[in-house]
Design an enzyme around this catalytic site. Structure first.
Site, short mmCIF file in Angstrom:
data_model
loop_
_atom_site.label_atom_id
_atom_site.label_comp_id
_atom_site.label_asym_id
_atom_site.label_seq_id
_atom_site.Cartn_x
_atom_site.Cartn_y
_atom_site.Cartn_z
N PHE A 1 0.91 -1.29 -0.02
CA PHE A 1 -0.03 0.07 0.05
C PHE A 1 0.77 1.25 0.02
O PHE A 1 0.22 2.35 -0.41
CB PHE A 1 -0.82 0.19 1.29
CG PHE A 1 -0.34 0.44 2.60
CD1 PHE A 1 -0.66 1.77 2.89
CD2 PHE A 1 0.42 -0.46 3.13
CE1 PHE A 1 -0.17 2.24 4.04
CE2 PHE A 1 0.98 0.12 4.53
CZ PHE A 1 0.64 1.22 5.01
N LYS A 2 2.12 1.22 0.26
CA LYS A 2 2.96 2.45 0.53
C LYS A 2 3.36 2.79 -0.80
O LYS A 2 3.71 4.04 -0.92
CB LYS A 2 4.18 2.06 1.45
CG LYS A 2 3.80 1.85 2.89
CD LYS A 2 4.89 1.17 3.68
CE LYS A 2 4.30 0.99 5.07
NZ LYS A 2 5.30 0.63 6.10
#
Length: 480
Positions: free
Chosen positions: A112-113
């Protein structure tokens, strides 16, 4: 929009200043001086937007147009998301018994980063090119931050990135995603210590104001406000995907379950709440449960040691973004925040004031999951849906499955919808899948890593890690 330190001693700065900062000079974290409030008409209009468009709208609230014209902002975000594998950038999988999983991992490193860091990398490049400036980016990683940060700046001539990873605490794939990037501006250090230990030399370098200024030190951990800003969009998108209708009064509530380690994603959720999004937040953690204990008992205190778990990216004892949450819930009381965080810094133990704990427990629910809970959640999700979860996503699924069966059915049919945020692809966590008796499904981008050349610098116990970083930063700056 101006930004202030949570500890009140740094004055006000604009978005560019916050972007290029790590910790504020007074040791605090930058936050918007005021949080925009959205009315019902805006929420209704935003409900029809794509994820990309939501990010653009949200960022425009926090970045002044005189600093970055709106068309430029939109172009940078378009460019940031151009490498994502899914056409929607993020994707909601609707599974049995009301289990909704928002897949945030369709970027370059399957985590997700990539969402926030791809945007942050574009913002950095925009300002650096305008000013012909060089920066030294310092990042500590418990797993996914390092590889996402590397991908966001690799090959850029005016940025050098220095990444510390905790050797043996990341999965093999996470480590390879960092050590196989052979670029002149990428510097990876494999430290023989845990996630909290690698934060110490980073804090030491940022605290050396002269050194930090001379070499333009900055952070891409979720210390950096830009990361939090983009992550606010996860919560809006989750809400709009799961809310049954926006035609009722009051607007329906959606429960968003957030796996968290350093607290960045849950901080973004608290800000979304403050902006008027009707969500109930659940912070879910592994056996490193300081956030859970803080929510339940007001006990913001370290355990004896960091526990190694299957959800390794969440093996964190000092969730630095809790400072932002406490500041937000205290009514932006920087004096109180400074007092509390200085006390924690000295004693590593803090009992929240009763009123602040009450506000925290009203804002957040919480849950912790053992490795056994994680394995059971992964197994159940596969058995019921033929859907693989990474161990971090399984922490969220554990919360969902821990609700009584009758309550699950009731919620699904009549009451609050629930969305579990999925921070990483299961392909990155083969050992956890095998421990759960499941078969990993590996994309070609990941299988190719094992045959690639690697490069990293070891940092041994007893070595002066801060000095090793100083020397590498100084050497890299000479090229510029």
């Amino acid at each position: 929009m101006e930004y202030v330190s949570t500890r009140g001693g740094a004055g006000t700065i604009g978005f560019e200043g916050a972007l290029f900062s790590g910790y504020a000079p007074d040791g605090g974290l930058f936050m918007p001086q005021c949080i925009p409030s959205l009315d019902r008409d805006t929420l209704s209009r935003w409900s029809r937007l794509s994820y990309r468009e939501l990010v653009q709208e949200l960022c425009s609230l926090f970045i002044a147009t005189e600093m970055m014209p709106r068309r430029t902002l939109n172009d940078l975000i378009d460019r940031a998301f151009s490498r994502f594998r899914h056409k929607d950038i993020v994707h909601l999988s609707r599974l049995k018994d009301g289990l909704n999983v928002l897949e945030l991992w369709h970027g370059a490193t399957f985590a997700f980063k990539d969402l926030s860091l791809s945007c942050t990398g574009q913002f950095l490049q925009y300002f650096l090119e305008k000013k012909q400036k060089h920066v030294s980016i310092l990042v500590g990683t418990s797993g996914d931050t390092g590889s996402s940060a590397i991908e966001s700046v690799r090959g850029q001539k005016n940025m050098d990135i220095f990444v510390l990873l905790p050797k043996g605490f990341c999965t093999q794939i996470q480590e390879l995603q960092m050590t196989t990037v052979i670029e002149d501006n990428i510097h990876v250090f494999a430290a023989h210590g845990n996630s909290d230990e690698i934060d110490e030399p980073i804090k030491e370098l940022f605290a050396d104001v002269d050194f930090a200024r001379k070499y333009n030190l900055m952070s891409l951990n979720s210390v950096n406000w830009s990361r939090i800003m983009v992550q606010i969009a996860h919560h809006f998108y989750a809400y709009f995907q799961c809310a049954p209708s926006l035609n009722t009064t009051p607007l329906p509530v959606v429960e968003i379950v957030v796996p968290t380690g350093g607290g960045g994603n849950i901080t973004a959720g608290c800000i979304a709440q403050k902006m008027g999004l009707p969500i109930q937040l659940v912070a879910v953690v592994n056996s490193n449960d300081i956030i859970h204990r803080t929510v339940q008992h007001g006990d913001f205190s370290l355990s004896e040691s960091v526990k190694a778990t299957l959800a390794s990216a969440m093996d964190i004892q000092e969730p630095y973004n809790m400072e932002r949450i406490l500041w937000l819930l205290s009514g932006s009381d920087s004096r109180l925040t400074k007092t509390l965080m200085e006390q924690f810094s000295i004693s590593k133990s803090l009992k929240l004031p009763q009123d602040l704990h009450r506000k925290l427990s009203e804002t957040l629910r919480s849950c912790s999951a053992s490795d056994e809970d994680i394995v059971r959640a992964m197994q159940r999700c596969w058995e019921e849906n033929r859907y693989l979860l990474c161990p971090h996503s399984a922490v969220a699924a554990h919360y969902h499955y821990s609700q009584p069966d009758g309550f699950l059915c009731f919620c699904f049919l009549f009451s609050t919808p629930r969305c579990c945020l999925a921070p990483a692809s299961p392909a990155k966590f083969q050992d956890a899948l095998l421990q759960a008796g499941l078969v990993p499904q590996l994309p070609s981008e990941i299988t190719a890593l094992t045959a690639m050349e690697t490069r990293s610098t070891p940092l041994e116990q007893g070595q002066d890690w801060a000095q090793a970083l100083r020397e590498r930063i100084e050497a890299a700056a000479q090229r510029w």
